[in-house]
Design a protein around this motif. Structure first.
Motif, PDB file in Angstrom:
ATOM      1  N   PRO A   1       0.829  -1.208   0.000  1.00 22.83           N
ATOM      2  CA  PRO A   1       0.000   0.000   0.000  1.00 22.83           C
ATOM      3  C   PRO A   1       0.866   1.261   0.000  1.00 22.83           C
ATOM      4  N   LYS A   2       0.369   2.281  -0.743  1.00 24.01           N
ATOM      5  CA  LYS A   2       1.167   3.515  -0.948  1.00 24.01           C
ATOM      6  C   LYS A   2       1.542   4.193   0.367  1.00 24.01           C
ATOM      7  N   GLU A   3       0.673   4.067   1.343  1.00 23.68           N
ATOM      8  CA  GLU A   3       0.945   4.796   2.593  1.00 23.68           C
ATOM      9  C   GLU A   3       2.088   4.179   3.419  1.00 23.68           C
ATOM     10  N   ILE A   4       2.569   3.031   2.997  1.00 27.52           N
ATOM     11  CA  ILE A   4       3.693   2.447   3.744  1.00 27.52           C
ATOM     12  C   ILE A   4       5.009   2.996   3.190  1.00 27.52           C
ATOM     13  N   ASP A   5       5.784   3.585   4.066  1.00 26.66           N
ATOM     14  CA  ASP A   5       7.061   4.170   3.673  1.00 26.66           C
ATOM     15  C   ASP A   5       8.092   3.048   3.509  1.00 26.66           C
ATOM     16  N   THR A   6       8.585   2.905   2.287  1.00 27.34           N
ATOM     17  CA  THR A   6       9.507   1.785   2.030  1.00 27.34           C
ATOM     18  C   THR A   6      10.977   2.221   2.002  1.00 27.34           C
ATOM     19  N   THR A   7      11.234   3.498   2.345  1.00 22.16           N
ATOM     20  CA  THR A   7      12.651   3.903   2.365  1.00 22.16           C
ATOM     21  C   THR A   7      13.359   3.164   3.504  1.00 22.16           C
ATOM     22  N   ASN A   8      14.608   2.828   3.236  1.00 21.79           N
ATOM     23  CA  ASN A   8      15.407   2.153   4.254  1.00 21.79           C
ATOM     24  C   ASN A   8      14.770   0.849   4.742  1.00 21.79           C
ATOM     25  N   SER A   9      14.028   0.205   3.866  1.00 24.61           N
ATOM     26  CA  SER A   9      13.265  -0.986   4.283  1.00 24.61           C
ATOM     27  C   SER A   9      13.715  -2.223   3.527  1.00 24.61           C
ATOM     28  N   MET A  10      13.613  -3.348   4.184  1.00 28.22           N
ATOM     29  CA  MET A  10      13.837  -4.609   3.494  1.00 28.22           C
ATOM     30  C   MET A  10      12.493  -5.299   3.325  1.00 28.22           C
TER      31      MET A  10
END
Ligand SMILES: Cc1ncc(COP(=O)(O)O)c(C=O)c1O
Length: 288
Positions: A133-142
């Motif tokens: 979902p767009k609202e999940i911030d995926t920066t710095n994420s695995m």
């Protein structure tokens, strides 16, 4: 905390290997041992730690701060991930199949939330597409696939092989969900026949995953699915209860129950030569 320190401080590794005894095994002249990955940790138990280990190590190495993964409302994988992330100081998001659910829909979901996992419930259609979902911030994420499936998880399973003396066993058996554990064993063992018990009707998927990662599969059995995933017929539930009474080892019907049921059946049908030593991998699944 780094992963080696975490393993040393909190996990029971290497996991034990216990022999189990039964008249049937004596009659057939074989020995059966259980690799007790269920005892690694009360929550990150069984194959969960094996599958998560490499992801977490790489996340720590690369300075990722957030783990994102997918699962159903009762996912053992997300449950373990939520706890491991909390203990290791990482944020986590679980993308859950079913937008009719809430964190109060079952005890496991509310527990995962209380450990700090951000739960995101999405429709079954979007879940199938594995859209984040767009609202999940995926920066710095695995981002970790459903059930932990992936090359890193397959590599993590090789630690099981390192813990066993391969010369002692002719056969190793495990349940198959995504096939990660099975493929990891096929890849990392030498001169041991690897047997997998399907727990759902996904042989084609396992075969295509195996081709994709270039790991030749060995023996896979589809006779112990009991209709469909997670179905718990009386015969299987009774088997699990009797098994526990006899061996003082808890198993559950979805994965390890199907595996041991299958193993007993294969032994009864003389699929293993006399004098074989068989190692059954207890993949956990008993949430506490
Ligand atoms: C307890 C347990 N055993 C076995 C499996 C199947 O393992 P895999 O997905 O690696 O095939 C799972 C599912 O992930 C599980 O939760």
């Amino acid at each position: 905390m780094d992963i080696l320190q975490f393993e040393k401080q909190y996990l029971r590794l290497p996991s034990a290997i216990d022999e189990i005894h039964d008249e049937l095994f004596d009659q057939k002249g074989i020995r059966v041992f259980v690799k007790r990955d269920d005892l690694i940790h009360p929550i990150i138990s069984g194959n969960k730690w094996r599958k998560l280990r490499e992801y977490i190590q790489i996340a720590q190495f690369n300075g990722y701060k957030h783990l994102i993964s997918f699962g159903g409302a009762y996912s053992n994988h997300l449950y373990a991930l939520a706890f491991a992330a909390k203990e290791l100081g990482l944020a986590s998001t679980g993308i859950i199949r079913g937008d009719e659910l809430t964190s109060q829909s079952n005890l496991y979901l509310s527990q995962m939330e209380s450990w700090g996992m951000n739960l995101k419930f999405i429709s079954r259609t979007n879940y199938q597409k594995k859209l984040i979902p767009k609202e999940i911030d995926t920066t710095n994420s695995m981002i970790i696939a459903e059930g932990g499936y992936g090359k890193m998880a397959i590599k993590g399973v090789s630690y099981i092989t390192k813990e066993i003396n391969q010369g002692n066993f002719e056969h190793i058996i495990c349940p198959i969900g995504t096939g990660t554990t099975y493929l990891g064993l096929c890849e990392s063992t030498n001169n041991i026949e690897v047997h997998g018990i399907l727990t759902l009707n996904n042989l084609k998927e396992i075969e295509s995953n195996a081709l994709e990662v270039g790991i030749p599969i060995q023996r896979i059995y589809d006779a112990y699915i009991f209709g469909k995933y997670a179905k718990q017929p009386e015969e299987l539930v009774n088997f699990c209860q009797l098994f526990e009474q006899k061996h003082q080892i808890k198993i559950e019907p979805i994965y390890t129950g199907r595996m041991f049921y299958g193993l007993y059946d294969l032994i009864r049908k003389d699929k293993f030569k006399p004098e074989s030593n068989i190692l059954a991998l207890h993949t956990g699944g008993l949430k506490s």
